[in-house]
Design a protein around this motif. Structure first.
Motif, PDB file in Angstrom:
ATOM      1  N   ALA A   1     -64.068  21.697  93.926  1.00 43.67           N
ATOM      2  CA  ALA A   1     -65.407  21.491  93.351  1.00 43.67           C
ATOM      3  C   ALA A   1     -65.510  20.102  92.718  1.00 43.67           C
ATOM      4  O   ALA A   1     -66.509  19.401  92.897  1.00 43.67           O
ATOM      5  CB  ALA A   1     -65.712  22.569  92.321  1.00 43.67           C
ATOM      6  N   ARG A   2     -64.493  19.694  92.003  1.00 43.17           N
ATOM      7  CA  ARG A   2     -64.535  18.366  91.367  1.00 43.17           C
ATOM      8  C   ARG A   2     -64.498  17.239  92.388  1.00 43.17           C
ATOM      9  O   ARG A   2     -65.125  16.211  92.212  1.00 43.17           O
ATOM     10  CB  ARG A   2     -63.387  18.221  90.379  1.00 43.17           C
ATOM     11  CG  ARG A   2     -63.627  19.004  89.134  1.00 43.17           C
ATOM     12  CD  ARG A   2     -62.592  18.744  88.095  1.00 43.17           C
ATOM     13  NE  ARG A   2     -62.905  19.547  86.930  1.00 43.17           N
ATOM     14  CZ  ARG A   2     -62.332  19.393  85.772  1.00 43.17           C
ATOM     15  NH1 ARG A   2     -61.409  18.491  85.608  1.00 43.17           N
ATOM     16  NH2 ARG A   2     -62.668  20.160  84.760  1.00 43.17           N
ATOM     17  N   SER A   3     -63.744  17.430  93.450  1.00 39.94           N
ATOM     18  CA  SER A   3     -63.679  16.416  94.500  1.00 39.94           C
ATOM     19  C   SER A   3     -65.050  16.238  95.157  1.00 39.94           C
ATOM     20  O   SER A   3     -65.508  15.111  95.371  1.00 39.94           O
ATOM     21  CB  SER A   3     -62.628  16.826  95.534  1.00 39.94           C
ATOM     22  OG  SER A   3     -62.600  15.919  96.588  1.00 39.94           O
ATOM     23  N   ALA A   4     -65.707  17.354  95.474  1.00 40.64           N
ATOM     24  CA  ALA A   4     -67.051  17.285  96.054  1.00 40.64           C
ATOM     25  C   ALA A   4     -68.027  16.660  95.071  1.00 40.64           C
ATOM     26  O   ALA A   4     -68.859  15.821  95.438  1.00 40.64           O
ATOM     27  CB  ALA A   4     -67.518  18.683  96.458  1.00 40.64           C
TER      28      ALA A   4
ATOM     29  N   ARG B   1     -71.535  12.325  93.221  1.00 41.35           N
ATOM     30  CA  ARG B   1     -71.896  11.455  92.100  1.00 41.35           C
ATOM     31  C   ARG B   1     -71.818   9.987  92.488  1.00 41.35           C
ATOM     32  O   ARG B   1     -72.719   9.194  92.213  1.00 41.35           O
ATOM     33  CB  ARG B   1     -70.966  11.731  90.921  1.00 41.35           C
ATOM     34  CG  ARG B   1     -71.358  11.010  89.633  1.00 41.35           C
ATOM     35  CD  ARG B   1     -70.291  11.121  88.575  1.00 41.35           C
ATOM     36  NE  ARG B   1     -69.050  10.480  88.974  1.00 41.35           N
ATOM     37  CZ  ARG B   1     -68.847   9.154  88.984  1.00 41.35           C
ATOM     38  NH1 ARG B   1     -69.805   8.347  88.623  1.00 41.35           N
ATOM     39  NH2 ARG B   1     -67.700   8.662  89.362  1.00 41.35           N
ATOM     40  N   ARG B   2     -70.754   9.616  93.171  1.00 44.73           N
ATOM     41  CA  ARG B   2     -70.560   8.213  93.572  1.00 44.73           C
ATOM     42  C   ARG B   2     -71.688   7.731  94.476  1.00 44.73           C
ATOM     43  O   ARG B   2     -72.249   6.656  94.276  1.00 44.73           O
ATOM     44  CB  ARG B   2     -69.212   8.069  94.282  1.00 44.73           C
ATOM     45  CG  ARG B   2     -68.846   6.653  94.648  1.00 44.73           C
ATOM     46  CD  ARG B   2     -67.531   6.582  95.405  1.00 44.73           C
ATOM     47  NE  ARG B   2     -67.521   7.362  96.624  1.00 44.73           N
ATOM     48  CZ  ARG B   2     -68.107   7.005  97.756  1.00 44.73           C
ATOM     49  NH1 ARG B   2     -68.775   5.887  97.820  1.00 44.73           N
ATOM     50  NH2 ARG B   2     -68.036   7.769  98.812  1.00 44.73           N
ATOM     51  N   GLU B   3     -72.057   8.543  95.467  1.00 41.37           N
ATOM     52  CA  GLU B   3     -73.125   8.126  96.383  1.00 41.37           C
ATOM     53  C   GLU B   3     -74.495   8.172  95.725  1.00 41.37           C
ATOM     54  O   GLU B   3     -75.313   7.281  95.942  1.00 41.37           O
ATOM     55  CB  GLU B   3     -73.130   9.006  97.633  1.00 41.37           C
ATOM     56  CG  GLU B   3     -72.053   8.634  98.604  1.00 41.37           C
ATOM     57  CD  GLU B   3     -72.192   9.336  99.936  1.00 41.37           C
ATOM     58  OE1 GLU B   3     -71.648   8.792 100.898  1.00 41.37           O
ATOM     59  OE2 GLU B   3     -72.822  10.406 100.021  1.00 41.37           O
ATOM     60  N   LEU B   4     -74.738   9.208  94.929  1.00 41.24           N
ATOM     61  CA  LEU B   4     -76.058   9.355  94.315  1.00 41.24           C
ATOM     62  C   LEU B   4     -76.346   8.246  93.312  1.00 41.24           C
ATOM     63  O   LEU B   4     -77.488   7.818  93.161  1.00 41.24           O
ATOM     64  CB  LEU B   4     -76.173  10.730  93.649  1.00 41.24           C
ATOM     65  CG  LEU B   4     -77.533  11.096  93.073  1.00 41.24           C
ATOM     66  CD1 LEU B   4     -78.626  10.963  94.118  1.00 41.24           C
ATOM     67  CD2 LEU B   4     -77.497  12.501  92.516  1.00 41.24           C
ATOM     68  N   ARG B   5     -75.319   7.751  92.642  1.00 39.18           N
ATOM     69  CA  ARG B   5     -75.535   6.637  91.705  1.00 39.18           C
ATOM     70  C   ARG B   5     -76.133   5.424  92.405  1.00 39.18           C
ATOM     71  O   ARG B   5     -76.831   4.621  91.797  1.00 39.18           O
ATOM     72  CB  ARG B   5     -74.212   6.233  91.052  1.00 39.18           C
ATOM     73  CG  ARG B   5     -73.746   7.227  90.026  1.00 39.18           C
ATOM     74  CD  ARG B   5     -72.453   6.810  89.404  1.00 39.18           C
ATOM     75  NE  ARG B   5     -72.655   5.627  88.600  1.00 39.18           N
ATOM     76  CZ  ARG B   5     -71.678   4.926  88.073  1.00 39.18           C
ATOM     77  NH1 ARG B   5     -70.434   5.293  88.242  1.00 39.18           N
ATOM     78  NH2 ARG B   5     -71.934   3.870  87.352  1.00 39.18           N
ATOM     79  N   MET B   6     -75.857   5.281  93.688  1.00 41.58           N
ATOM     80  CA  MET B   6     -76.346   4.138  94.448  1.00 41.58           C
ATOM     81  C   MET B   6     -77.637   4.447  95.214  1.00 41.58           C
ATOM     82  O   MET B   6     -78.065   3.654  96.055  1.00 41.58           O
ATOM     83  CB  MET B   6     -75.261   3.675  95.435  1.00 41.58           C
ATOM     84  CG  MET B   6     -73.989   3.203  94.753  1.00 41.58           C
ATOM     85  SD  MET B   6     -74.265   1.915  93.520  1.00 41.58           S
ATOM     86  CE  MET B   6     -74.807   0.583  94.543  1.00 41.58           C
ATOM     87  N   ALA B   7     -78.270   5.574  94.912  1.00 38.74           N
ATOM     88  CA  ALA B   7     -79.541   5.915  95.568  1.00 38.74           C
ATOM     89  C   ALA B   7     -80.544   4.794  95.329  1.00 38.74           C
ATOM     90  O   ALA B   7     -80.668   4.270  94.232  1.00 38.74           O
ATOM     91  CB  ALA B   7     -80.081   7.231  95.024  1.00 38.74           C
ATOM     92  N   GLY B   8     -81.227   4.425  96.377  1.00 36.43           N
ATOM     93  CA  GLY B   8     -82.207   3.334  96.283  1.00 36.43           C
ATOM     94  C   GLY B   8     -81.680   2.030  96.834  1.00 36.43           C
ATOM     95  O   GLY B   8     -82.449   1.098  97.062  1.00 36.43           O
ATOM     96  N   LYS B   9     -80.395   1.925  97.085  1.00 32.29           N
ATOM     97  CA  LYS B   9     -79.831   0.724  97.715  1.00 32.29           C
ATOM     98  C   LYS B   9     -80.253   0.779  99.177  1.00 32.29           C
ATOM     99  O   LYS B   9     -79.795   1.615  99.941  1.00 32.29           O
ATOM    100  CB  LYS B   9     -78.307   0.707  97.585  1.00 32.29           C
ATOM    101  CG  LYS B   9     -77.683  -0.532  98.162  1.00 32.29           C
ATOM    102  CD  LYS B   9     -76.179  -0.533  97.969  1.00 32.29           C
ATOM    103  CE  LYS B   9     -75.591  -1.793  98.579  1.00 32.29           C
ATOM    104  NZ  LYS B   9     -74.126  -1.772  98.541  1.00 32.29           N
ATOM    105  N   ASP B  10     -81.151  -0.131  99.554  1.00 29.93           N
ATOM    106  CA  ASP B  10     -81.795  -0.086 100.870  1.00 29.93           C
ATOM    107  C   ASP B  10     -81.652  -1.434 101.567  1.00 29.93           C
ATOM    108  O   ASP B  10     -82.615  -2.202 101.670  1.00 29.93           O
ATOM    109  CB  ASP B  10     -83.260   0.292 100.677  1.00 29.93           C
ATOM    110  CG  ASP B  10     -83.993   0.561 101.972  1.00 29.93           C
ATOM    111  OD1 ASP B  10     -83.343   0.575 103.034  1.00 29.93           O
ATOM    112  OD2 ASP B  10     -85.224   0.743 101.915  1.00 29.93           O
ATOM    113  N   PRO B  11     -80.454  -1.762 102.076  1.00 28.51           N
ATOM    114  CA  PRO B  11     -80.255  -3.077 102.692  1.00 28.51           C
ATOM    115  C   PRO B  11     -81.093  -3.311 103.950  1.00 28.51           C
ATOM    116  O   PRO B  11     -81.390  -4.456 104.284  1.00 28.51           O
ATOM    117  CB  PRO B  11     -78.762  -3.112 103.022  1.00 28.51           C
ATOM    118  CG  PRO B  11     -78.290  -1.719 102.977  1.00 28.51           C
ATOM    119  CD  PRO B  11     -79.229  -0.975 102.089  1.00 28.51           C
ATOM    120  N   SER B  12     -81.517  -2.252 104.625  1.00 30.52           N
ATOM    121  CA  SER B  12     -82.328  -2.409 105.844  1.00 30.52           C
ATOM    122  C   SER B  12     -83.806  -2.576 105.524  1.00 30.52           C
ATOM    123  O   SER B  12     -84.601  -2.871 106.422  1.00 30.52           O
ATOM    124  CB  SER B  12     -82.148  -1.191 106.758  1.00 30.52           C
ATOM    125  OG  SER B  12     -80.797  -1.044 107.141  1.00 30.52           O
ATOM    126  N   GLY B  13     -84.186  -2.395 104.271  1.00 29.28           N
ATOM    127  CA  GLY B  13     -85.583  -2.546 103.868  1.00 29.28           C
ATOM    128  C   GLY B  13     -86.504  -1.560 104.568  1.00 29.28           C
ATOM    129  O   GLY B  13     -87.520  -1.954 105.141  1.00 29.28           O
TER     130      GLY B  13
END
Length: 199
Positions: free
Chosen positions: A67-70, A75-87
């Motif tokens: 559970a902690r690994s998942a 958490r790691r990916e969601l923190r970067m939500a909104g990073k949109d290099p392709s625009g």
């Protein structure tokens, strides 16, 4: 020294004296065996209890680790939500529900936007992660992986909420369990708040 008239008397004098050989009586044997069985049963009980506690601890550790690994991956990916290099020009968080979450980020750091989705497969009791990369005109085919097994629940809460205006953080709750033979089901709940950096 004179020889006795009877040869068996002579033999008795030469051979060492024999004492009456005496064995255990039946009641003594029964008492001894009963006590031995009680000691063996006690040792078995201690072993069985220790073994059960060991496997319960292993199951609890497995559930908690998975559970902690998942949770850490999400958490790691969601923190970067909104990073949109392709625009892509699309909203950073899309179609949020209490049981699934979809957001745009660069999941594999290749400067191409990805649409990442987390949800729970209730039949398989797993957390699924699907990733669709931006093709230039739309989202490509989904690549689906399993993040965790034995998941009883996955929930998302969005703050500030009221249909997400000014979304700043997401609370993720994972409930997992594992069955141990002859034991209670080992349950674990992991909760974390993720603050979104790029919104």
């Amino acid at each position: 020294w004179a020889l006795p008239a009877n040869p068996s008397e002579a033999l008795a004098r030469l051979s060492p004296r024999r004492t009456a050989a005496r064995g255990f009586s039946l009641p003594e044997v029964i008492v001894a065996q009963s006590l031995s069985l009680l000691v063996i049963f006690g040792v078995y009980q201690v072993y069985d209890t220790s073994n059960a506690l060991f496997w319960r601890g292993v199951a609890r550790a497995n559930v908690q680790q998975e559970a902690r690994s998942a949770m850490e991956e999400m958490r790691r990916e969601l923190r970067m939500a909104g990073k949109d290099p392709s625009g892509t020009g699309q909203a950073a968080v899309q179609n949020p529900t209490s049981s699934s979450l979809e957001f745009i980020t660069d999941a594999d750091d290749n400067n191409v936007s990805d649409l990442v989705r987390y949800d729970r497969d209730a039949t398989a009791k797993t957390i699924r992660r699907s990733v669709r990369s931006w093709t230039g005109t739309g989202w490509g085919t989904a690549s689906v992986t399993t993040l965790a097994a034995n998941v009883d629940g996955l929930a998302f809460q969005y703050f500030p909420s009221a249909a997400m205006p000014g979304l700043q953080r997401v609370r993720i709750t994972i409930q997992a369990s594992e069955t141990v033979p002859r034991q209670q089901i080992q349950r674990q709940q992991v909760v974390t708040d993720v603050f979104l950096r790029n919104l």
